[in-house]
Design an enzyme around this catalytic site. Structure first.
Site, short mmCIF file in Angstrom:
data_model
loop_
_atom_site.label_atom_id
_atom_site.label_comp_id
_atom_site.label_asym_id
_atom_site.label_seq_id
_atom_site.Cartn_x
_atom_site.Cartn_y
_atom_site.Cartn_z
N ASP A 42 39.23 35.89 23.52
CA ASP A 42 39.80 37.23 23.56
C ASP A 42 41.14 37.19 22.84
OD1 ASP A 42 42.06 37.18 25.84
OD2 ASP A 42 40.33 36.12 26.64
N ASP A 131 41.02 45.45 32.02
CA ASP A 131 41.85 44.29 32.37
C ASP A 131 42.83 44.74 33.44
OD1 ASP A 131 43.77 42.32 32.53
OD2 ASP A 131 44.12 42.17 30.38
N GLU A 133 45.20 43.31 36.53
CA GLU A 133 45.79 42.06 36.99
C GLU A 133 47.23 42.28 37.41
OE1 GLU A 133 47.29 39.53 33.65
OE2 GLU A 133 45.73 40.59 32.53
#
Length: 250
Positions: A42, A131, A133
């Site tokens: 990524d 994403d 987090e």
């Protein structure tokens, strides 16, 4: 992922389709040598200019590429990376870095879908990834949200992304953050593939309720021909044919 515009690093399914039956087809593994896995990376603008032909020739078969963050930031290298990786034969998808404290999940999912996160059944486009987090900015690890508030934000994002694209988004997270900030929420895993972040030799414990990892980011300091400096390395939990099946929603 080296995705944010600050210097902080992150703290810390064979084709899952519409139902949990697809998850059962995957096999949880103790490590990449224990089952067929497919290599990936990524990237974001932090990797600079990438020679995607060299990346593909080095055995990298898929890539998640940073598209958006929050509700107003688009990665400046996204367009080049997304097109060039496709042309090199890399199966690729876009990812969105969540900022749950600045706008709604629906707002950010719409921004992603309009800025690189759309989907087409062309054998090389994966469903986009959320994403979510630990907050690298101010506002606390969980972005100042309660566990209920975080669940609602994530669900809002997932519902909107599905309504815009027809696909279930992949969810990138760590076990510790997910269990802390969502209160060990199990709701998404029946349909949404897990992209686990754990920089170690084995995936370890999965987020609450997740039956299997579909993607695993196992290091932030990998090396790949065609990419200067460190890059996040990943595995897909299956072979290339199953990854193409996920891409095509089959």
């Amino acid at each position: 992922m080296t995705r944010t515009r600050v210097s902080l690093r992150r703290l810390f399914a064979a084709g899952l389709t519409v139902a949990a039956t697809a998850a059962a087809a995957l096999v949880a593994t103790a490590g990449p040598a224990a089952a067929a896995t497919t290599a990936g990376v990524d990237v974001s603008h932090y990797q600079g200019s990438i020679n995607w032909t060299s990346v593909r020739n080095a055995g990298i078969e898929f890539a998640y590429i940073k598209a958006t963050e929050g509700s107003s930031y688009k990665d400046p290298n996204f367009n080049a990376n997304y097109v060039n990786s496709y042309n090199a034969g890399v199966i690729r998808g876009a990812y969105h870095f969540a900022r749950p404290n600045i706008s709604s999940g629906a707002n950010q999912a719409g921004y992603l879908a309009s800025n690189g996160g759309a989907w087409s059944a062309d054998s090389r486009t994966l469903p986009a990834a959320l994403d979510v987090e630990a907050n690298p900015y101010s506002g606390g690890t969980c972005y100042g949200l309660s566990t209920t508030g975080m669940r609602n934000w994530i669900q809002d994002f997932l519902n909107t992304y599905r309504s815009r694209t027809g696909r279930y988004a992949v969810i990138y997270t760590t076990t510790s953050w997910w269990n802390q900030c969502t209160g060990s929420w199990t709701g998404p895993w029946a349909n949404h593939p897990l992209w686990l972040a754990r920089w170690a030799s084995a995936p370890g414990t999965l987020p609450a309720g997740a039956p299997v990892w579909s993607f695993w980011q196992y290091t932030s300091s990998g090396s790949v021909s065609g990419i200067s400096g460190n890059v996040d390395r990943n595995y897909w939990n299956g072979d290339r044919s199953r990854l193409i099946a996920l891409a095509n929603n089959t």
